[in-house]
Design a protein around this motif. Sequence first.
Motif, PDB file in Angstrom:
ATOM      1  N   ARG A 125       0.848  -1.185   0.000  1.00 33.34           N
ATOM      2  CA  ARG A 125       0.000   0.000   0.000  1.00 33.34           C
ATOM      3  C   ARG A 125       0.888   1.241   0.000  1.00 33.34           C
ATOM      4  O   ARG A 125       1.894   1.308   0.715  1.00 33.34           O
ATOM      5  CB  ARG A 125      -0.920   0.032   1.227  1.00 33.34           C
ATOM      6  N   VAL A 126       0.514   2.244  -0.793  1.00 31.46           N
ATOM      7  CA  VAL A 126       1.277   3.492  -0.863  1.00 31.46           C
ATOM      8  C   VAL A 126       0.980   4.344   0.355  1.00 31.46           C
ATOM      9  O   VAL A 126      -0.176   4.487   0.771  1.00 31.46           O
ATOM     10  CB  VAL A 126       0.922   4.280  -2.143  1.00 31.46           C
ATOM     11  N   SER A 127       2.036   4.906   0.947  1.00 29.45           N
ATOM     12  CA  SER A 127       1.887   5.800   2.102  1.00 29.45           C
ATOM     13  C   SER A 127       2.427   7.178   1.735  1.00 29.45           C
ATOM     14  O   SER A 127       3.352   7.302   0.944  1.00 29.45           O
ATOM     15  CB  SER A 127       2.654   5.241   3.306  1.00 29.45           C
ATOM     16  N   TYR A 128       1.859   8.235   2.332  1.00 35.56           N
ATOM     17  CA  TYR A 128       2.245   9.589   1.952  1.00 35.56           C
ATOM     18  C   TYR A 128       2.700  10.421   3.145  1.00 35.56           C
ATOM     19  O   TYR A 128       2.374  11.590   3.253  1.00 35.56           O
ATOM     20  CB  TYR A 128       1.077  10.283   1.246  1.00 35.56           C
ATOM     21  N   ASN A 129       3.463   9.826   4.040  1.00 34.47           N
ATOM     22  CA  ASN A 129       4.035  10.556   5.168  1.00 34.47           C
ATOM     23  C   ASN A 129       5.294  11.273   4.675  1.00 34.47           C
ATOM     24  O   ASN A 129       6.310  10.643   4.392  1.00 34.47           O
ATOM     25  CB  ASN A 129       4.367   9.580   6.298  1.00 34.47           C
ATOM     26  N   GLU A 130       5.229  12.591   4.545  1.00 30.47           N
ATOM     27  CA  GLU A 130       6.314  13.345   3.910  1.00 30.47           C
ATOM     28  C   GLU A 130       7.632  13.219   4.669  1.00 30.47           C
ATOM     29  O   GLU A 130       8.700  13.053   4.060  1.00 30.47           O
ATOM     30  CB  GLU A 130       5.919  14.824   3.784  1.00 30.47           C
ATOM     31  N   GLN A 131       7.591  13.284   5.997  1.00 29.17           N
ATOM     32  CA  GLN A 131       8.817  13.183   6.775  1.00 29.17           C
ATOM     33  C   GLN A 131       9.461  11.807   6.606  1.00 29.17           C
ATOM     34  O   GLN A 131      10.677  11.694   6.418  1.00 29.17           O
ATOM     35  CB  GLN A 131       8.525  13.445   8.258  1.00 29.17           C
ATOM     36  N   ALA A 132       8.633  10.763   6.657  1.00 24.34           N
ATOM     37  CA  ALA A 132       9.153   9.410   6.475  1.00 24.34           C
ATOM     38  C   ALA A 132       9.667   9.205   5.055  1.00 24.34           C
ATOM     39  O   ALA A 132      10.669   8.530   4.837  1.00 24.34           O
ATOM     40  CB  ALA A 132       8.057   8.383   6.786  1.00 24.34           C
ATOM     41  N   GLU A 133       8.984   9.821   4.089  1.00 22.94           N
ATOM     42  CA  GLU A 133       9.418   9.708   2.705  1.00 22.94           C
ATOM     43  C   GLU A 133      10.820  10.268   2.520  1.00 22.94           C
ATOM     44  O   GLU A 133      11.677   9.673   1.868  1.00 22.94           O
ATOM     45  CB  GLU A 133       8.445  10.438   1.774  1.00 22.94           C
ATOM     46  N   THR A 134      11.039  11.444   3.106  1.00 22.07           N
ATOM     47  CA  THR A 134      12.348  12.087   2.984  1.00 22.07           C
ATOM     48  C   THR A 134      13.428  11.232   3.631  1.00 22.07           C
ATOM     49  O   THR A 134      14.521  11.051   3.076  1.00 22.07           O
ATOM     50  CB  THR A 134      12.315  13.478   3.644  1.00 22.07           C
ATOM     51  N   ARG A 135      13.112  10.678   4.777  1.00 24.00           N
ATOM     52  CA  ARG A 135      14.095   9.876   5.509  1.00 24.00           C
ATOM     53  C   ARG A 135      14.439   8.586   4.768  1.00 24.00           C
ATOM     54  O   ARG A 135      15.615   8.263   4.584  1.00 24.00           O
ATOM     55  CB  ARG A 135      13.568   9.569   6.914  1.00 24.00           C
ATOM     56  N   ILE A 136      13.426   7.852   4.306  1.00 25.93           N
ATOM     57  CA  ILE A 136      13.704   6.586   3.629  1.00 25.93           C
ATOM     58  C   ILE A 136      14.362   6.825   2.279  1.00 25.93           C
ATOM     59  O   ILE A 136      15.202   6.037   1.827  1.00 25.93           O
ATOM     60  CB  ILE A 136      12.417   5.738   3.483  1.00 25.93           C
ATOM     61  N   ARG A 137      14.013   7.931   1.616  1.00 28.07           N
ATOM     62  CA  ARG A 137      14.648   8.246   0.340  1.00 28.07           C
ATOM     63  C   ARG A 137      16.137   8.507   0.531  1.00 28.07           C
ATOM     64  O   ARG A 137      16.973   8.050  -0.247  1.00 28.07           O
ATOM     65  CB  ARG A 137      13.977   9.453  -0.305  1.00 28.07           C
ATOM     66  N   THR A 138      16.481   9.235   1.592  1.00 24.99           N
ATOM     67  CA  THR A 138      17.885   9.520   1.888  1.00 24.99           C
ATOM     68  C   THR A 138      18.653   8.228   2.144  1.00 24.99           C
ATOM     69  O   THR A 138      19.772   8.041   1.657  1.00 24.99           O
ATOM     70  CB  THR A 138      17.987  10.440   3.119  1.00 24.99           C
ATOM     71  N   ILE A 139      18.036   7.324   2.897  1.00 26.03           N
ATOM     72  CA  ILE A 139      18.688   6.049   3.219  1.00 26.03           C
ATOM     73  C   ILE A 139      18.885   5.209   1.961  1.00 26.03           C
ATOM     74  O   ILE A 139      19.974   4.679   1.713  1.00 26.03           O
ATOM     75  CB  ILE A 139      17.857   5.275   4.263  1.00 26.03           C
ATOM     76  N   CYS A 140      17.841   5.084   1.152  1.00 25.54           N
ATOM     77  CA  CYS A 140      17.927   4.242  -0.049  1.00 25.54           C
ATOM     78  C   CYS A 140      18.896   4.819  -1.069  1.00 25.54           C
ATOM     79  O   CYS A 140      19.607   4.072  -1.749  1.00 25.54           O
ATOM     80  CB  CYS A 140      16.545   4.059  -0.659  1.00 25.54           C
ATOM     81  N   ASP A 141      18.932   6.138  -1.176  1.00 25.28           N
ATOM     82  CA  ASP A 141      19.916   6.765  -2.074  1.00 25.28           C
ATOM     83  C   ASP A 141      21.330   6.472  -1.595  1.00 25.28           C
ATOM     84  O   ASP A 141      22.233   6.197  -2.397  1.00 25.28           O
ATOM     85  CB  ASP A 141      19.694   8.277  -2.133  1.00 25.28           C
ATOM     86  N   HIS A 142      21.523   6.509  -0.289  1.00 23.52           N
ATOM     87  CA  HIS A 142      22.843   6.230   0.277  1.00 23.52           C
ATOM     88  C   HIS A 142      23.250   4.778   0.004  1.00 23.52           C
ATOM     89  O   HIS A 142      24.415   4.504  -0.330  1.00 23.52           O
ATOM     90  CB  HIS A 142      22.833   6.502   1.786  1.00 23.52           C
ATOM     91  N   ILE A 143      22.308   3.870   0.134  1.00 24.51           N
ATOM     92  CA  ILE A 143      22.594   2.461  -0.148  1.00 24.51           C
ATOM     93  C   ILE A 143      22.983   2.283  -1.609  1.00 24.51           C
ATOM     94  O   ILE A 143      23.971   1.602  -1.926  1.00 24.51           O
ATOM     95  CB  ILE A 143      21.375   1.585   0.192  1.00 24.51           C
ATOM     96  N   THR A 144      22.234   2.881  -2.515  1.00 20.59           N
ATOM     97  CA  THR A 144      22.529   2.760  -3.943  1.00 20.59           C
ATOM     98  C   THR A 144      23.910   3.309  -4.278  1.00 20.59           C
ATOM     99  O   THR A 144      24.665   2.710  -5.043  1.00 20.59           O
ATOM    100  CB  THR A 144      21.462   3.503  -4.765  1.00 20.59           C
TER     101      THR A 144
END
Length: 289
Positions: free
Chosen positions: A173-192
């Motif tokens: 399910r898609v979630s739209y929590n902006e703060q969580a989105e920013t945090r997980i995006r930063t983590i996944c970008d770092h992993i990549t």
Amino acid sequence: MKASYEKLVPDDGQSFRCFNRAKLKSPVKWHRHPEVELTYIPTGVGSRMVGDHIGSYTDHELVLLGSGLPHTWASDEYREQTYDRHTAFVLQFHPEFLGSDFFSLNELVDVHQLLQRSSRGLWFPAAVAQPIGEQIMELADQRGANRLITLLSILNDLSQIVDAEPLASSLYRVSYNEQAETRIRTICDHITENLTDPDLSHSELADLAEMNASAFSRFFKQSTGRTASAYINELRIGFACRLLTETDDSILSISQQSGYQNLSNFNRRFQQHRKMTPREYRNRFRTTV
């Protein structure tokens, strides 16, 4: 997984977008948008992430993504570079760009069902992808009514394909929590960006998220449907597959290039994800080409 919101604006005189991503000087990040997207990659290898799905792609990649579904592609060729300039023809249109009821018309029942199924992402076999991809590439250069006619023709053709494979799980399910989105995006970008670094650690990611280890573990699992370790291993094994099929490097060398310090661990993880050993994977690929 949470994703950044991307606002898409068609060019003047156009109601939807169709373009070659290689011409854009912008990083490819984990993102979502209200537009339906059809992406065709003629050649290349890398990783595909759609919702809670992680997989590898090769030549003639064709995927249909529903409105709001988070996604990204990361090509091995441009790994660890600022911009991912691999060739990808992208077609994007808002579900209601022809009116709120257009796709509900009786003549478009099959297309309407196709768009509903695309909420999880749909992958199409290469035999289907290549002719559809040629139409998408032609559309990118078309003008006027021909663009719309070609788009509807593509959607109609795809709606008749029975062996399209859904990508995200049925529970996603898609979630739209902006703060969580920013945090997980930063983590996944770092992993990549640091995927092949054997020192990439759980504690490093927790620090980046500004969380303690246990809180980070819960957060990452809730956001992606998998642990951070499983996420990293899936991407690393996908990268290793590319090296196995495109180079003559030894298994040991490939394991190290993929971020594994221990060959036994690499072999175990590879078996877990591909249901065969790295050597069997290499032999099978070379037998079929």
